[in-house]
Design a protein around this motif. Structure first.
Motif, PDB file in Angstrom:
ATOM      1  N   GLU B 257       0.841  -1.209   0.000  1.00  0.00           N
ATOM      2  CA  GLU B 257       0.000   0.000   0.000  1.00  0.00           C
ATOM      3  C   GLU B 257       0.869   1.250   0.000  1.00  0.00           C
ATOM      4  OE1 GLU B 257      -3.785  -0.334   2.717  1.00  0.00           O
ATOM      5  OE2 GLU B 257      -2.200  -1.580   3.597  1.00  0.00           O
ATOM      6  N   MET B 258       1.918   1.187   0.771  1.00  0.00           N
ATOM      7  CA  MET B 258       2.820   2.340   0.847  1.00  0.00           C
ATOM      8  C   MET B 258       3.477   2.581  -0.518  1.00  0.00           C
ATOM      9  SD  MET B 258       3.772   4.621   3.016  1.00  0.00           S
ATOM     10  CE  MET B 258       3.491   4.026   4.695  1.00  0.00           C
ATOM     11  N   ILE B 259       3.950   1.501  -1.128  1.00  0.00           N
ATOM     12  CA  ILE B 259       4.570   1.639  -2.446  1.00  0.00           C
ATOM     13  C   ILE B 259       3.567   2.213  -3.441  1.00  0.00           C
ATOM     14  CG2 ILE B 259       5.467   0.287  -4.402  1.00  0.00           C
ATOM     15  CD1 ILE B 259       6.861  -1.506  -2.304  1.00  0.00           C
ATOM     16  N   ASP B 260       2.340   1.753  -3.363  1.00  0.00           N
ATOM     17  CA  ASP B 260       1.317   2.271  -4.285  1.00  0.00           C
ATOM     18  C   ASP B 260       1.089   3.768  -4.073  1.00  0.00           C
ATOM     19  OD1 ASP B 260       1.028  -0.256  -5.335  1.00  0.00           O
ATOM     20  OD2 ASP B 260      -0.764  -0.753  -4.172  1.00  0.00           O
ATOM     21  N   LEU B 261       1.056   4.173  -2.823  1.00  0.00           N
ATOM     22  CA  LEU B 261       0.899   5.611  -2.538  1.00  0.00           C
ATOM     23  C   LEU B 261       2.032   6.413  -3.180  1.00  0.00           C
ATOM     24  CD1 LEU B 261      -0.324   8.051  -0.887  1.00  0.00           C
ATOM     25  CD2 LEU B 261       1.293   7.411   0.924  1.00  0.00           C
ATOM     26  N   TYR B 262       3.262   5.928  -3.020  1.00  0.00           N
ATOM     27  CA  TYR B 262       4.411   6.656  -3.567  1.00  0.00           C
ATOM     28  C   TYR B 262       4.361   6.674  -5.094  1.00  0.00           C
ATOM     29  CZ  TYR B 262       6.987   7.631   0.737  1.00  0.00           C
ATOM     30  OH  TYR B 262       7.385   8.149   1.949  1.00  0.00           O
ATOM     31  N   LYS B 263       4.000   5.536  -5.681  1.00  0.00           N
ATOM     32  CA  LYS B 263       3.951   5.490  -7.156  1.00  0.00           C
ATOM     33  C   LYS B 263       2.890   6.453  -7.677  1.00  0.00           C
ATOM     34  CE  LYS B 263       6.214   1.208  -8.278  1.00  0.00           C
ATOM     35  NZ  LYS B 263       6.240  -0.089  -8.960  1.00  0.00           N
ATOM     36  N   GLU B 264       1.780   6.495  -6.991  1.00  0.00           N
ATOM     37  CA  GLU B 264       0.712   7.386  -7.402  1.00  0.00           C
ATOM     38  C   GLU B 264       1.144   8.853  -7.251  1.00  0.00           C
ATOM     39  OE1 GLU B 264      -2.046   6.854  -8.878  1.00  0.00           O
ATOM     40  OE2 GLU B 264      -2.902   8.866  -8.727  1.00  0.00           O
ATOM     41  N   THR B 265       1.727   9.155  -6.103  1.00  0.00           N
ATOM     42  CA  THR B 265       2.130  10.547  -5.858  1.00  0.00           C
ATOM     43  C   THR B 265       3.125  11.034  -6.905  1.00  0.00           C
ATOM     44  OG1 THR B 265       1.884  10.105  -3.494  1.00  0.00           O
ATOM     45  CG2 THR B 265       3.097  12.110  -4.115  1.00  0.00           C
ATOM     46  N   TYR B 266       4.037  10.167  -7.263  1.00  0.00           N
ATOM     47  CA  TYR B 266       5.111  10.585  -8.168  1.00  0.00           C
ATOM     48  C   TYR B 266       4.881  10.119  -9.607  1.00  0.00           C
ATOM     49  CZ  TYR B 266       7.948  12.027  -4.119  1.00  0.00           C
ATOM     50  OH  TYR B 266       8.436  12.658  -2.994  1.00  0.00           O
ATOM     51  N   LYS B 267       3.640   9.788  -9.957  1.00  0.00           N
ATOM     52  CA  LYS B 267       3.438   9.150 -11.267  1.00  0.00           C
ATOM     53  C   LYS B 267       3.839  10.044 -12.433  1.00  0.00           C
ATOM     54  CE  LYS B 267      -1.416  10.319 -11.435  1.00  0.00           C
ATOM     55  NZ  LYS B 267      -2.780   9.872 -11.159  1.00  0.00           N
ATOM     56  N   ASN B 268       3.807  11.338 -12.245  1.00  0.00           N
ATOM     57  CA  ASN B 268       4.202  12.243 -13.332  1.00  0.00           C
ATOM     58  C   ASN B 268       5.621  12.785 -13.174  1.00  0.00           C
ATOM     59  OD1 ASN B 268       1.692  12.054 -14.650  1.00  0.00           O
ATOM     60  ND2 ASN B 268       0.823  13.454 -13.134  1.00  0.00           N
ATOM     61  N   GLU B 269       6.324  12.255 -12.237  1.00  0.00           N
ATOM     62  CA  GLU B 269       7.673  12.765 -11.979  1.00  0.00           C
ATOM     63  C   GLU B 269       8.707  11.836 -12.591  1.00  0.00           C
ATOM     64  OE1 GLU B 269       8.069  15.611 -10.889  1.00  0.00           O
ATOM     65  OE2 GLU B 269       6.155  16.067  -9.922  1.00  0.00           O
ATOM     66  N   TYR B 270       9.299  12.269 -13.686  1.00  0.00           N
ATOM     67  CA  TYR B 270      10.287  11.436 -14.378  1.00  0.00           C
ATOM     68  C   TYR B 270      11.480  11.117 -13.483  1.00  0.00           C
ATOM     69  CZ  TYR B 270      13.857  10.150 -17.844  1.00  0.00           C
ATOM     70  OH  TYR B 270      14.834   9.504 -18.553  1.00  0.00           O
ATOM     71  N   PHE B 271      11.871  12.067 -12.665  1.00  0.00           N
ATOM     72  CA  PHE B 271      13.132  11.903 -11.936  1.00  0.00           C
ATOM     73  C   PHE B 271      13.009  11.138 -10.618  1.00  0.00           C
ATOM     74  CE2 PHE B 271      14.157  15.804 -14.509  1.00  0.00           C
ATOM     75  CZ  PHE B 271      15.083  15.187 -15.326  1.00  0.00           C
ATOM     76  N   VAL B 272      11.799  10.787 -10.231  1.00  0.00           N
ATOM     77  CA  VAL B 272      11.632  10.006  -8.998  1.00  0.00           C
ATOM     78  C   VAL B 272      11.195   8.597  -9.374  1.00  0.00           C
ATOM     79  CG1 VAL B 272      10.474   9.875  -6.776  1.00  0.00           C
ATOM     80  CG2 VAL B 272      10.967  12.115  -7.782  1.00  0.00           C
TER      81      VAL B 272
END
Lengths: 345, 345, 345, 345
Positions: B257-272
């Motif tokens: 769940e935590m990983i999903d939150l991070y992926k969602e938050t940064y989904k438009n961030e190429y550098f993360v």
């Protein structure tokens, strides 16, 4: 005294050979290796030319038992639990550098090591060989479970404050950093120079088999069940372990008081060196030696204690402490053969 | 666009030169160095032969202002606070890689940097340049306070969970590890190869000037005053920073769940780049690039979250992010000039 | 026996301290440092805690002369030539690790060291301390000019073949590679970790002050004036020197004959180890020890001999050989205090 | 243009991927790996996340031939000689980074590579891809035998003086030093970090398969059969090759004249940089770039020329030169995609 080394072809075995060469009371009679039996030691390790001209032999229980008084096991996990009982029957003292006899609760071994446990009788009779904490038990031990490298650095780092009940055992977080020799002389892509050099990696976070070993011994010290958070990182160096430990204070204590407590606790311990305030250990300052260096700071802004503990993983974290234990078992001066000055620079 | 670099002789300045060479919209018109003025760049850095044949000049406010549209400051702390106001008056945009304008509260600067603060007007007008978090402010900024290396890795590592209020801001502990290039091209015994190689040291524990910078921005994210425990360690490598972050969970959450939150938050961030479960960043995997790699694990035994965040301190932690900010300020595609693949191995 | 160390704060001095700690016949009574006088040794080198708790003193000729029997000089070049005569007058034996007394022809010193030469009387009385070659002279020496690191590796590598007249002295080419500790604990940009790590550089080609030292001693061996080509390279490691030597054969000789010659020549030399055919030395295999490892190959396609010679520059190339010489001067067993196993890995 | 990489999972293949990402005229359509077929590239190399999300495929001649215009082979020796003919038949241009097509005399391949040779027809049609020397042939080539790393550094280092007949080809001695990435991503004890770090080793002296490759091309330059002495050493760094070359002068020439000759010869070559007198190359000054840096000194005492030549073995010594050749073959500007500034520090 005559000693033998089972698993003499690994880095732990070779470090035993280096250190035992300096030991005035010991001769190495047998060097055993399953994987390289029949080779000369110098074929595997040319640096031993003119020093050890022996051959690596296969294991022969009777032959070894007739020729040695004490055995060091520097074998991969899962090996010594099968063999050590055979030598104990024959009244050969054993010092095991692997993890096979460290956990009193065999089920924990099965869970963290993914292997069947040793016989419970032996687990209960084994003595945990963190010399500074368990010297009197070691003195009478027949089977010493020599501590892991991370547990050695961690437990020496936490002991005085935990014993004094100045810190909250439920709050312990350990950030471990290790040189690559801890991975042994095993070929894998992850251990190649080109992959490790100029690189730092986290690995096995929350899964490291040293977690139950640390927790078991924290309970021995504090009397309380303890759960730790423990992480491990590979650092691009060959030798050295550093553990940075974070723990909540039970009451307000100043850095200097903490340092004084540690100095007092370890005042008779040659191998534990406590740094002054705002001075911090460096792994190179213990390289090649049996020292454990500890730095301390109370972070008054957050009421946490930060402990930094550094050892050479192959010496105080393995072969050196094994010899320290051998010295204790034989009533020799504990420093015998171990007064090596760190190799600096 | 014409740019200049003040402090072009340090590692930050030289990294700007490397990256700007790839940038299609920019030409470097001025390279300024107080300490080595009059030297050719290639005398100080022979690797720049055939690439930059310019001379390092002394600072001349008018001359620079006439020739550039934007200035990068890669100066030691305490320098840019004196000079940047002169360029702002002349309507030159400034991106400051030093810490002089990062702290809104000037008293904190005085306490942690042991120096007088910049004028409050400038402190308040400066925009903190952590691109992924403050993009819209940066777009309109005239003075960008480019973040420190540790704060970049830490804040990107904490942002999604803190924003979502899944973690307790009072419990944050950050164990920072850095390569030696962060210390700059300064001669001191502690930075010599013979002292750093095969060595790991803790330093400045609880005293690092990045502490108030991290705390200020954690408050921006969470809305709460926050005190962190922050430690720093030198690792025997040239480039790379890794921050391992420990924080208590507010409720029971699984790693995925935590990983999903991070992926969602940064989904438009190429550098993360967010790693999958049980995969962890390594600094070499970002070397030479502007990426920030993040690994995550919920330690269910202790209900803590462990975050591992890795960047190249000279790129995402300094020159790369500065260029990323320049791109945002100019409405260029944010990746312009920054699509460099990490140098591996 | 009581000894002192002048220049105890450099890497050579500290290595003497490490080795002398293992020596059963010696106590270190005085540690002298011009630059850090008044400091405790442990302030400069925390790894010496619990080992050497002495203070670095300023130089006081009379005080030192009263308290020691023998002095080691680990000073920068140009220092010992001024001070050693004062101690010789007082009948203190001196072993000089610097280059001040190595060249019999003082004009060569002036040319290559850019400094005024020592008094000719002392130059002529000094004994060149390459133990294996000049043991009998060393035994009666009062002033030992301890060899440089490159000359030690080179001369031990060339001696048997040159003595046997199997090679042409006019054809000698030496490609030297050194770890960075040879540059001492001196701060300069070129010695910084960030500049040296992941880097190899050539330096001082054709200008190195060890050239006349090697040529002088080649003439002692061969009886002929000899001009060598000698290059030096910095390798990203702390300890270790490797010299790869190329020389034309006088007649057709097979690799195994050459190896046999070397083994025979050095058969009583514990510290010189000759490798078998197609096995080559590695610097790590001598690290921390006084060994010199030599590999040999006749390149039959070109009728040249290739010699590879490796030492630890701080041990056999400096402090270790100095102690070996002290042992010879005192008729102690030559290995006393020097039976250290290389630190591997 | 569409390209594919056979052997994309090795260090050479991954370096091609890094460089091709910067190339404006090329898209990578196929990445082939025998050993890891079916894996995503990012599983093997997480640093490629967000950059290359392709899968490593098994080799399918027809499928590849339909989809690419040019193929790079970064395969172990012995592979491309079997496969390249199939692609040549299908009119796919091939650039081979292995040694399979470098030697015109197939018997020499059999002797030095211990493998059967490629078909003679293909050997004769292959063009040796040392761009600076053989540009016009490369332009029309269909099969480029990309040079080895040591030969590239050596031949660029010797070319001007040899061409000018200022040096004696019979006297050439080459002392090669390489970082460990040249050994590839192969697990072997000798490549482990713990064995390589703080270590320098000689290896394969007189046996290296680059010897006939160098000799063949020296003959092309000088017109004379040439026998060289060539040694190789492993240096504890990941990238970089340095060759120090010794050669007798045919007449008396001063260092500056020699430097002038080299500068003149290479005046139009962007990637070859000649140092001024008494300045020497360092491998880090070319890391990550396609430069070859050369330093020169006439040793007037012995009438020899010393040449020091440095490249990044994975760039100018492999993937970079392959792309340079692709540019030549396509009449693109030779620097296209290769204007990378060395990563320093």
């Amino acid at each position: 005294m005559k000693v033998g080394i089972i698993g003499a072809n690994g880095y732990g075995g070779v470090e035993l050979l280096r250190l035992l060469k300096q030991h005035p009371c010991v001769s190495v009679e047998k060097t055993i290796s399953h994987s390289t039996q029949g080779c000369k030691l110098t074929e595997q390790y040319p640096h031993l030319n003119n020093v050890y001209e022996m051959t690596l032999e296969k294991i022969d229980i009777e032959g070894i038992a007739r020729n040695v008084d004490l055995l060091f096991f520097a074998t991969p996990s899962g090996v010594s639990k099968e063999i050590i009982p055979l030598f104990l029957e024959r009244e050969i003292k054993c010092i095991d550098l692997s993890g096979d006899f460290r956990l009193k609760n065999g089920l924990l071994y099965e869970k963290w090591y993914k292997n069947t446990q040793a016989k419970n009788e032996h687990l209960q009779n084994a003595t945990y060989g963190l010399t500074e904490l368990f010297r009197s038990e070691i003195k009478n031990g027949h089977l010493i479970a020599n501590p892991g490298c991370y547990p050695t650095a961690t437990l020496l780092g936490l002991y005085p404050a935990l014993k004094a009940k100045w810190i909250d055992p439920k709050s312990i977080i350990i950030d471990g950093k290790s040189g690559i020799s801890g991975a042994g002389r095993n070929t894998s892509i992850g251990n190649l120079f080109a992959e490790i050099n100029e690189n730092m990696k986290a690995y096995k976070i929350g899964l490291h088999q040293h977690i139950p070993e640390i927790e078991q011994n924290l309970k021995v010290i504090s009397g309380e069940e303890t759960r730790i958070t423990f992480t491990t990182h590979l650092v691009p160096m060959t030798r050295g372990i550093m553990c940075t430990i974070y723990v909540d204070l039970m009451e307000s204590i100043r850095t200097q008081e903490m340092i004084d407590l540690y100095k007092e606790t370890y005042k008779n311990e040659y191998f534990v060196r406590i740094r002054s305030a705002n001075e911090w250990p460096a792994t190179k300052e213990v390289t090649g030696s049996n020292f454990c260096d500890i730095g301390l700071k109370v972070d008054e802004r957050t009421n946490r204690l930060v402990i930094v503990s550094a050892i050479d993983n192959l010496v105080k974290g393995a072969a050196g402490q094994a010899i320290q234990n051998m010295n204790v078992m034989n009533d020799w001066h504990e420093k015998t053969g171990l007064e090596l000055v760190p190799l600096y620079p």
